[in-house]
Design an enzyme around this catalytic site. Structure first.
Site, PDB file in Angstrom:
ATOM      1  CB  SER A  65      33.986  31.415  91.058  1.00 23.85           C
ATOM      2  OG  SER A  65      33.954  32.753  91.017  1.00 23.85           O
ATOM      3  CB  THR A 114      39.052  32.353  89.029  1.00 24.55           C
ATOM      4  OG1 THR A 114      39.156  31.010  89.397  1.00 24.55           O
ATOM      5  CG2 THR A 114      40.182  32.988  89.201  1.00 24.55           C
ATOM      6  CB  THR A 132      40.006  31.115  92.449  1.00 22.17           C
ATOM      7  OG1 THR A 132      38.983  30.252  91.929  1.00 22.17           O
ATOM      8  CG2 THR A 132      41.053  29.999  92.905  1.00 22.17           C
ATOM      9  NE  ARG A 143      41.993  21.953  90.746  1.00 24.65           N
ATOM     10  CZ  ARG A 143      41.579  23.198  90.322  1.00 24.65           C
ATOM     11  NH1 ARG A 143      41.471  24.186  91.212  1.00 24.65           N
ATOM     12  NH2 ARG A 143      41.616  23.510  89.165  1.00 24.65           N
ATOM     13  CB  THR A 166      38.905  32.977  85.153  1.00 25.00           C
ATOM     14  OG1 THR A 166      38.478  33.494  83.842  1.00 25.00           O
ATOM     15  CG2 THR A 166      39.282  34.441  85.852  1.00 25.00           C
ATOM     16  N   GLY A 167      39.059  29.960  84.738  1.00 20.84           N
ATOM     17  CA  GLY A 167      38.681  28.603  83.889  1.00 20.84           C
ATOM     18  C   GLY A 167      39.506  27.562  84.503  1.00 20.84           C
TER      19      GLY A 167
END
Ligand code: GLY
Length: 365
Positions: free
Chosen positions: A70, A210, A228, A238, A261-262
């Site tokens: 990640s 991340t 990340t 993106r 994160t996420g």
């Protein structure tokens, strides 16, 4: 003209922030993949190093690690099979910030974001401009796609289907029928079983891993970093929340720091890290501040659990007085039918450990 009421609430916030006594302890927190990052950052704090130098050195471990899919080298690529990285830094003592987004071929993007902060009159560089800037400063350019990530990307491409159930990246219509698992084995005969299982899992559950890392030193100085490879299989270009100051990271030397994160799209819509720091400025604890930001994300979906269940997002907050928290939308993620509880990493001087995140919603295995 400022109203008396607004002035009063502004001064109440200032009073709440200035009532915070700065901690006299070194403290580092991070997302769960940051046990080693916290340890390295703590070593630097203990030797009297700067808080931002400490967290950037910490997350560099993840940026170099091919097994962290990640972040940095070995991060999962975009839909074209190209790794694109995002990062941001904030330095509390000087109140400066820097960030980079959609960077290809440079693995230490946290260092690059720090350089944007230190050596330019800008805050954010993206894409080719960021790469040219990195080149000017002698950063090494390399292919960040590992064989394992390439395999996962190919498996993801093979998993896609058009409305008729067809995919040009699989065997032709004239090929003998076979099970997907046998197809994978035939296509990648050299790949270990474990890689194939990993690739299939990543194809079905594109991660948004991340690393975020926040540090407070014994002088009460605070800094943070987020770095990340973003959402796996994203559209080229993106940009997630990580390089967005106020979303993936925010630091205010008077109050504290927060990061995330996420799924970045959810965070950007609530400016999560800034929201959390402002909540702490107004007197909330880090835990309350993070849960409030998560409630705003939930509110964006009308608190519809069926839709909220489709993603997760985590916040980390470190207050100037040394209070800290990790918080998630969900109590854990499901991996191969098992609930993996959400945790975050903490180092308060002895050794790195994982602590449980508080959460808004609970799901069962
Ligand atoms: N939080 C990382 C991303 O969404 O890109």
């Amino acid at each position: 003209m400022i109203s008396r009421r607004r002035w009063m609430s502004g001064s109440a916030a200032l009073a709440a922030a200035s009532a915070l006594q700065a901690s006299s302890k070194n403290l580092v927190i991070s997302s769960a993949n940051g046990l080693r990052a916290c340890a390295r950052a703590m070593e630097i704090l203990k030797s009297g190093g700067d808080t931002l130098d400490a967290v950037v050195a910490g997350v560099s471990i993840n940026e170099e690690d091919p097994e962290d899919d990640s972040v940095g080298y070995g991060g999962l690529p975009n839909e074209d099979g190209v790794v694109e990285l995002d990062a941001s830094v904030m330095h509390g003592p000087t109140r400066r910030a820097g960030s980079v987004a959609s960077v290809r071929g440079i693995k230490h993007v946290s260092k690059l974001a720090k350089l944007v902060m230190e050596q330019t009159d800008h805050i954010m560089l993206v894409g080719e401009g960021a790469v040219r800037f990195a080149r000017a400063y002698g950063f090494k350019e390399e292919n960040l796609l590992t064989e394992k990530s390439r395999l996962a990307w190919l498996v993801w491409k093979r998993s896609l289907r058009d409305a008729a159930g067809h995919n040009n990246w699989t065997d032709g219509l004239d090929a003998p029928p076979s099970k997907p698992s046998a197809e994978l084995k035939r296509m990648f005969p050299e790949a270990p079983e474990e890689w194939l299982a990993y690739a299939w899992d990543r194809a079905c559950n594109p991660p948004t891993g991340t690393i975020n890392c926040l540090a407070l030193n014994a002088k009460g100085e605070i800094s943070g970093v987020t770095t990340t490879s973003g959402l796996a299989w994203k559209l080229a270009g993106r940009v997630g929340d990580s390089p967005i100051i106020g979303a993936g990271l925010y630091v205010d030397q008077d109050v504290g720091a927060a990061g995330s994160t996420g799924r970045g799209e959810e965070n950007i819509r609530v400016a999560g890290a800034h929201t959390i720091v402002e909540n702490m400025r107004h007197g909330m604890t880090p835990k309350e501040a993070c849960l409030d930001a998560l409630k705003r994300i939930s509110r964006n979906y009308g608190d519809d659990l069926d839709r909220l269940r489709k993603f997760d997002i985590n916040f980390y907050a470190l207050r100037k007085d040394g209070l800290y928290a990790g918080a998630s939308l969900w109590n854990g993620g499901i991996r191969q039918g098992r609930l993996m509880p959400r945790q975050f990493a903490v180092h308060d001087g002895d050794k790195s450990r994982l602590e449980p995140c508080v959460f808004l919603y609970e799901r069962k295995a």
